[in-house]
Design an enzyme around this catalytic site. Structure first.
Site, PDB file in Angstrom:
ATOM      1  N   GLU A  22       0.793  -1.287  -0.102  1.00 18.05           N
ATOM      2  CA  GLU A  22      -0.021  -0.116   0.018  1.00 18.05           C
ATOM      3  C   GLU A  22       0.764   1.322   0.118  1.00 18.05           C
ATOM      4  O   GLU A  22       0.569   2.089  -0.756  1.00 18.05           O
ATOM      5  CB  GLU A  22      -0.849  -0.165   1.143  1.00 18.05           C
ATOM      6  CG  GLU A  22      -2.007  -1.126   1.174  1.00 18.05           C
ATOM      7  CD  GLU A  22      -2.724  -1.462   0.101  1.00 18.05           C
ATOM      8  OE1 GLU A  22      -2.729  -0.636  -0.866  1.00 18.05           O
ATOM      9  OE2 GLU A  22      -3.172  -2.582  -0.106  1.00 18.05           O
ATOM     10  N   HIS A  57       1.863   2.137  -3.522  1.00 16.66           N
ATOM     11  CA  HIS A  57       0.946   2.801  -4.224  1.00 16.66           C
ATOM     12  C   HIS A  57       1.054   4.223  -3.966  1.00 16.66           C
ATOM     13  O   HIS A  57       0.851   4.821  -4.822  1.00 16.66           O
ATOM     14  CB  HIS A  57      -0.326   2.339  -3.803  1.00 16.66           C
ATOM     15  CG  HIS A  57      -0.900   0.997  -4.380  1.00 16.66           C
ATOM     16  ND1 HIS A  57      -0.798   0.832  -5.699  1.00 16.66           N
ATOM     17  CD2 HIS A  57      -1.669  -0.157  -3.972  1.00 16.66           C
ATOM     18  CE1 HIS A  57      -1.243  -0.454  -6.010  1.00 16.66           C
ATOM     19  NE2 HIS A  57      -1.727  -0.895  -4.944  1.00 16.66           N
ATOM     20  N   HIS A  85       0.036  -2.051  -9.740  1.00 19.67           N
ATOM     21  CA  HIS A  85       0.247  -3.257  -9.720  1.00 19.67           C
ATOM     22  C   HIS A  85       1.347  -3.912 -10.471  1.00 19.67           C
ATOM     23  O   HIS A  85       1.287  -3.555 -11.783  1.00 19.67           O
ATOM     24  CB  HIS A  85      -1.237  -4.128  -9.400  1.00 19.67           C
ATOM     25  CG  HIS A  85      -2.174  -3.624  -8.450  1.00 19.67           C
ATOM     26  ND1 HIS A  85      -3.234  -3.711  -8.661  1.00 19.67           N
ATOM     27  CD2 HIS A  85      -1.791  -3.796  -7.109  1.00 19.67           C
ATOM     28  CE1 HIS A  85      -3.793  -3.558  -7.203  1.00 19.67           C
ATOM     29  NE2 HIS A  85      -2.712  -3.649  -6.587  1.00 19.67           N
ATOM     30  N   CYS A 124       6.900 -10.137  -6.540  1.00 21.14           N
ATOM     31  CA  CYS A 124       6.863  -8.582  -6.291  1.00 21.14           C
ATOM     32  C   CYS A 124       5.972  -8.313  -5.224  1.00 21.14           C
ATOM     33  O   CYS A 124       4.992  -8.767  -5.307  1.00 21.14           O
ATOM     34  CB  CYS A 124       6.868  -7.896  -7.316  1.00 21.14           C
ATOM     35  SG  CYS A 124       6.861  -6.102  -6.958  1.00 21.14           S
ATOM     36  N   CYS A 177      10.520  -5.480  -6.497  1.00 17.86           N
ATOM     37  CA  CYS A 177      11.534  -5.941  -7.575  1.00 17.86           C
ATOM     38  C   CYS A 177      12.045  -4.843  -7.855  1.00 17.86           C
ATOM     39  O   CYS A 177      11.796  -3.613  -7.787  1.00 17.86           O
ATOM     40  CB  CYS A 177      10.479  -6.489  -8.442  1.00 17.86           C
ATOM     41  SG  CYS A 177       9.836  -5.372  -9.855  1.00 17.86           S
ATOM     42  N   CYS A 206      10.041  -1.832  -9.617  1.00 24.05           N
ATOM     43  CA  CYS A 206       9.141  -1.377  -8.611  1.00 24.05           C
ATOM     44  C   CYS A 206      10.266  -0.323  -7.755  1.00 24.05           C
ATOM     45  O   CYS A 206       9.597   0.616  -7.354  1.00 24.05           O
ATOM     46  CB  CYS A 206       8.355  -2.029  -8.031  1.00 24.05           C
ATOM     47  SG  CYS A 206       7.032  -2.739  -9.116  1.00 24.05           S
TER      48      CYS A 206
HETATM   49 ZN   LIG Z   1      -2.697  -2.762  -4.623  1.00 23.03          ZN
HETATM   50 ZN   LIG Z   2       7.380  -5.062  -9.094  1.00 18.01          ZN
END
Ligand SMILES: [Zn+2]
Ligand SMILES: [Zn+2]
Length: 172
Positions: free
Chosen positions: A121, A124, A130, A137, A156, A159
């Protein structure tokens, strides 16, 4: 960054403290005084709470991000009011994590699941979507506990790059 964990409802202080330690990689993690569950979030038919309504308890002075930790079950209007483990407002800088489904296998597992959900979260709120192409991940969308248990607790490399960019802007 400064991250505040906001207990909402009944959350054991031992769980909060262990979660705080797990999230220290994000910066200065603080635990706020508990707040009651927002009443208008309650959905009498499903006996769940609308995750988006937790915004009103997610304000903390000086904090870059606020993550509410609650014991009640959450649902998400964007997902047809389906049960969710967590919810984040990407632009609002806050998120909520529900422990309601995590406790069946002892506190260790509960904290692990809560930490993965909180990192997801927070991801985000740092601009990540996502990452459904990578089940390892932490940004993989967890539809059930098996998804959460399988995935790792880290971003990962792809990200992490995006998250670190936002985090570097929040450094003080
Ligand atoms: Zn989510
Ligand atoms: Zn990722």
């Amino acid at each position: 960054m400064i991250l505040t964990l906001q207990p909402v409802g009944h959350v054991a202080s031992s769980v909060l403290e262990r979660l705080r330690v797990q999230l220290e990689r994000f910066g200065d993690v603080r635990i706020a005084d508990p707040k009651p569950v927002p009443k208008q979030a309650f959905r009498p038919l499903s006996k769940q709470y609308r995750a988006a309504a937790f915004e009103e308890v997610c304000h903390a002075a000086e904090s870059d991000r606020v993550v509410a930790i609650t014991d009640v079950e959450l649902c998400d209007p964007d997902l047809g009011m389906k049960r969710v483990f967590g919810h984040a407002e990407m632009t609002g800088g806050w998120a909520v994590v529900s422990l309601s489904m995590f406790g069946g296998d002892g506190e260790e597992r509960l904290v692990e699941r809560a930490a993965k959900t909180a990192v997801h979260e927070i991801g985000h709120t740092l601009g990540l979507g996502h990452h459904d192409g990578n089940p390892e991940c932490v940004m993989f969308f967890s539809e059930n506990l098996a998804d959460t248990d399988r995935k790792g607790r880290d971003f990962c490399p792809t990200c992490a790059q995006t998250a670190n960019l936002t985090l570097s802007r929040l450094e003080r």
